[in-house]
Design a protein around this motif. Structure first.
Motif, PDB file in Angstrom:
ATOM      1  N   ASP A 138      97.657  46.507  55.776  1.00 52.58           N
ATOM      2  CA  ASP A 138      98.055  45.028  54.977  1.00 52.58           C
ATOM      3  C   ASP A 138      99.605  44.737  55.221  1.00 52.58           C
ATOM      4  O   ASP A 138      99.905  43.552  55.575  1.00 52.58           O
ATOM      5  N   LEU A 139     100.534  45.734  55.323  1.00 46.76           N
ATOM      6  CA  LEU A 139     101.777  45.808  55.455  1.00 46.76           C
ATOM      7  C   LEU A 139     102.174  45.359  56.899  1.00 46.76           C
ATOM      8  O   LEU A 139     103.042  44.462  57.280  1.00 46.76           O
ATOM      9  N   LYS A 140     101.318  45.715  57.717  1.00 47.46           N
ATOM     10  CA  LYS A 140     101.603  45.427  59.275  1.00 47.46           C
ATOM     11  C   LYS A 140     101.203  44.105  59.445  1.00 47.46           C
ATOM     12  O   LYS A 140     101.951  43.270  60.290  1.00 47.46           O
ATOM     13  N   GLN A 141     100.264  43.411  58.924  1.00 47.06           N
ATOM     14  CA  GLN A 141      99.775  42.237  59.039  1.00 47.06           C
ATOM     15  C   GLN A 141     100.742  41.367  58.392  1.00 47.06           C
ATOM     16  O   GLN A 141     101.231  40.210  58.861  1.00 47.06           O
ATOM     17  N   ALA A 142     101.292  41.529  57.298  1.00 53.95           N
ATOM     18  CA  ALA A 142     102.308  40.879  56.620  1.00 53.95           C
ATOM     19  C   ALA A 142     103.730  40.815  57.373  1.00 53.95           C
ATOM     20  O   ALA A 142     104.260  39.566  57.667  1.00 53.95           O
ATOM     21  N   VAL A 143     103.958  41.954  58.230  1.00 56.31           N
ATOM     22  CA  VAL A 143     105.341  41.802  58.846  1.00 56.31           C
ATOM     23  C   VAL A 143     104.936  41.010  60.202  1.00 56.31           C
ATOM     24  O   VAL A 143     106.081  40.308  60.633  1.00 56.31           O
ATOM     25  N   GLU A 144     103.923  41.171  60.644  1.00 57.05           N
ATOM     26  CA  GLU A 144     103.526  40.506  62.107  1.00 57.05           C
ATOM     27  C   GLU A 144     103.213  38.851  61.781  1.00 57.05           C
ATOM     28  O   GLU A 144     103.259  38.136  62.655  1.00 57.05           O
ATOM     29  N   SER A 145     103.122  38.374  60.650  1.00 58.42           N
ATOM     30  CA  SER A 145     102.780  37.134  60.260  1.00 58.42           C
ATOM     31  C   SER A 145     104.105  36.219  60.740  1.00 58.42           C
ATOM     32  O   SER A 145     105.067  36.819  60.473  1.00 58.42           O
ATOM     33  N   ASP A 146     103.793  34.931  60.960  1.00 57.48           N
ATOM     34  CA  ASP A 146     104.928  34.096  61.206  1.00 57.48           C
ATOM     35  C   ASP A 146     105.813  34.030  59.878  1.00 57.48           C
ATOM     36  O   ASP A 146     107.106  33.991  60.054  1.00 57.48           O
ATOM     37  N   HIS A 147     105.238  33.730  58.838  1.00 57.31           N
ATOM     38  CA  HIS A 147     105.917  33.640  57.566  1.00 57.31           C
ATOM     39  C   HIS A 147     106.546  34.941  57.045  1.00 57.31           C
ATOM     40  O   HIS A 147     107.514  34.865  56.254  1.00 57.31           O
ATOM     41  N   LYS A 148     106.067  36.001  57.397  1.00 57.70           N
ATOM     42  CA  LYS A 148     106.334  37.604  57.075  1.00 57.70           C
ATOM     43  C   LYS A 148     106.548  37.629  55.408  1.00 57.70           C
ATOM     44  O   LYS A 148     107.509  37.822  54.879  1.00 57.70           O
ATOM     45  N   ASN A 149     105.563  37.019  54.898  1.00 53.54           N
ATOM     46  CA  ASN A 149     105.614  36.910  53.508  1.00 53.54           C
ATOM     47  C   ASN A 149     104.947  38.250  52.771  1.00 53.54           C
ATOM     48  O   ASN A 149     103.777  38.734  52.921  1.00 53.54           O
ATOM     49  N   LEU A 150     106.015  39.078  52.119  1.00 54.33           N
ATOM     50  CA  LEU A 150     105.730  40.522  51.944  1.00 54.33           C
ATOM     51  C   LEU A 150     105.528  40.368  50.301  1.00 54.33           C
ATOM     52  O   LEU A 150     105.393  41.499  49.610  1.00 54.33           O
ATOM     53  N   THR A 151     105.645  39.498  49.644  1.00 59.34           N
ATOM     54  CA  THR A 151     105.871  39.444  48.113  1.00 59.34           C
ATOM     55  C   THR A 151     104.463  39.916  47.559  1.00 59.34           C
ATOM     56  O   THR A 151     104.552  40.609  46.662  1.00 59.34           O
ATOM     57  N   GLU A 152     103.360  39.768  47.914  1.00 61.49           N
ATOM     58  CA  GLU A 152     102.207  40.394  47.612  1.00 61.49           C
ATOM     59  C   GLU A 152     101.891  42.011  47.715  1.00 61.49           C
ATOM     60  O   GLU A 152     101.458  42.542  46.915  1.00 61.49           O
ATOM     61  N   LEU A 153     102.887  42.844  48.311  1.00 67.08           N
ATOM     62  CA  LEU A 153     103.003  44.097  48.707  1.00 67.08           C
ATOM     63  C   LEU A 153     104.152  44.661  48.005  1.00 67.08           C
ATOM     64  O   LEU A 153     104.276  45.850  47.458  1.00 67.08           O
ATOM     65  N   THR A 154     105.384  43.845  47.577  1.00 64.19           N
ATOM     66  CA  THR A 154     106.608  44.498  47.054  1.00 64.19           C
ATOM     67  C   THR A 154     106.245  44.965  45.659  1.00 64.19           C
ATOM     68  O   THR A 154     107.152  45.626  45.162  1.00 64.19           O
ATOM     69  N   HIS A 155     105.301  44.527  45.070  1.00 65.44           N
ATOM     70  CA  HIS A 155     105.324  44.927  43.372  1.00 65.44           C
ATOM     71  C   HIS A 155     104.351  46.286  43.431  1.00 65.44           C
ATOM     72  O   HIS A 155     104.442  46.713  42.320  1.00 65.44           O
ATOM     73  N   LEU A 156     103.783  46.407  44.544  1.00 70.30           N
ATOM     74  CA  LEU A 156     102.941  47.733  44.477  1.00 70.30           C
ATOM     75  C   LEU A 156     103.897  48.963  44.041  1.00 70.30           C
ATOM     76  O   LEU A 156     105.005  49.209  44.693  1.00 70.30           O
ATOM     77  N   PRO A 157     103.594  49.901  43.146  1.00 72.24           N
ATOM     78  CA  PRO A 157     104.447  51.030  42.915  1.00 72.24           C
ATOM     79  C   PRO A 157     104.419  52.204  43.950  1.00 72.24           C
ATOM     80  O   PRO A 157     105.162  53.069  43.596  1.00 72.24           O
TER      81      PRO A 157
END
Length: 453
Positions: free
Chosen positions: A184-203
């Protein structure tokens, strides 16, 4: 093909190895326990038989009890048993001749158990041949144990196989769950918008990594935005005075007499201003993403000839000839401003660093080569060849002689510049997906090749 560098495969392999080691430990414990139990049962059975034989037959040098039990008084035992027997039950391989109805005599491999025992002043060696039927009335426990031994071994084999199979299935399923956040992190980084907000809250560690990447992305976006603004502002501020200079030079040239010696200078002013404007355009193109640039079909021959003509003044006081070799008209899909800047820098370097000989520019259907007979590039400078602000001076060693270039030699080759030429060419090649190579000539000088296909 299995990728051994994959985190998922490493996890699966580690889990399988752990299960294998665990099974090996249990098998070793079972075999040790089985061996100890068997030895204790054999020892108890033989001691029982010794007592029974003494009561029945009195003091004898050898007692034979069916089936498979033989007890020797120590001095009557075989020499091989005397040499190795002690108070611990030991085991050795033996071959028995077994009679059959149809085949006569048949040989069978089995084990001989034996140990030494002292009774008062007398020593005995007690032996038992494994695999021979034991009279149940005498010692049923050993008979039962030998019957159950094979069952236990087969059960253990099945348990090991099932354990490894379960470990493989469990590791495959669990590795997917462990690797999923990374995917999921890889896909978020490779996406154009690079939206990582859904993963940044993970502990978990993935959340920490996502937050670090998100912060880095924000810094990079701010940096790129500042660079684009700077490039745009500089180009805007420079274009206005350059336009004024070009207009003024045209007006001045139109007012001069036809045979005026100042015409050359006004033309030079106008040409330089025009070249600077093209350079600014090329630098602006380099600041854009390659996929956002249009690439029209551009004549390579025309740009090479134009650059040679523009830079011929560098050879004005030198005994250097320039030759362009092309069997036909070649073209490439590229922005002409970028190709002009790249070839201009290579040709300019060849003209500036060549005092005698020739410069040959060769064009074919896959590459453009700029060959000179000039100073060449020392071996010590090769690692810094495409570094910014690196220029050839007398500080570098001469590749052929291994000595430093003399100050006089350096003065002859001292040219104006900032050491950015080859760095810019390499950047243009990377931007266009082309390749730039360098090769030292045997007779001196260098050959730079641009592979555009």
């Amino acid at each position: 093909m299995l990728n051994i560098h994959s985190i998922a495969n490493k996890f699966r392999f580690s889990y399988f190895i752990f299960a294998l080691l665990l099974c090996s430990a249990f098998v070793s414990i079972f075999l040790y326990a089985e061996s100890r139990i068997e030895r204790e049962l054999v020892k108890a059975r033989l001691l029982q038989q010794l007592e029974m034989s003494q009561e029945k037959h009195g003091d004898q040098p050898i007692y034979t009890a069916d089936p498979g039990i033989k007890i020797y008084r120590y001095d009557y035992a075989p020499v091989s048993l005397q040499a190795s027997a002690n108070d611990t039950v030991q085991e050795t391989d033996v071959t028995l001749n077994k009679s059959t109805v149809n085949k006569g005599t048949e040989q069978k491999r089995t084990h001989l158990h034996f140990f030494a025992y002292e009774q008062g002043d007398q020593a005995y060696i007690l032996t038992y041949i494994e695999g021979v039927e034991i009279v149940m009335s005498h010692y049923p426990v050993l008979e039962i144990f030998e019957n159950l031994e094979d069952i236990f071994a087969d059960t253990l084999k099945v348990a090991v196989i099932l354990s490894l199979l379960i470990a493989a299935i469990f590791s495959h399923l669990s590795s997917k769950q462990i690797i999923k956040p990374l995917l999921d992190l890889k896909q978020a980084v490779e996406s154009d918008h690079k939206n990582l907000t859904e993963l940044t809250h993970l502990p978990s560690e993935v959340g920490v990594l996502a937050r670090a990447i998100d912060e880095k992305n924000q810094k990079l976006e701010q940096y790129l935005e500042r660079e684009q603004l700077f490039t745009g502002d500089v180009s805007h501020e420079l274009r206005t005075p350059l336009t004024i200079i070009m207009g003024a030079s045209e007006v001045l040239a139109s007012q001069l007499p036809t045979d005026s010696h100042l015409t050359e200078f006004t033309n030079r002013i106008g040409d330089t201003a025009h070249e600077t404007s093209e350079t600014i355009t090329a630098l602006l193109l380099l600041s854009r993403a390659p996929e956002k640039l249009d690439a029209p079909q551009t004549s390579i021959n025309s740009i090479v000839l134009a650059e040679v003509q523009r830079l011929t003044y560098l050879l004005r006081y030198k005994t250097v000839t320039c030759q362009v070799i092309a069997e036909q008209e070649y073209s490439a899909y590229v922005r002409p401003e970028l190709l002009k800047m790249a070839l201009g820098n290579l040709i300019k370097n060849a003209f500036q660093y060549t005092d005698d000989g020739e410069v040959i520019i060769t064009i074919d259907d896959e590459k453009i080569m700029v060959t000179d007979t000039g100073l060449g590039i020392p071996e010590a400078m090769m690692p810094l060849l495409y570094e910014r602000f690196e220029r050839l001076t007398h500080d570098y060693q001469d590749e052929g002689k291994g000595t430093a270039l003399s100050p006089k030699h350096d003065i002859n080759h001292k040219v104006e510049g900032s050491g950015l030429g080859l760095s810019i060419v390499q950047r243009i090649m990377s931007h266009m997906g082309w390749q730039l190579t360098h090769q030292a000539n045997h007779s001196g000088g260098s050959t730079f090749s641009i592979y555009y296909k």
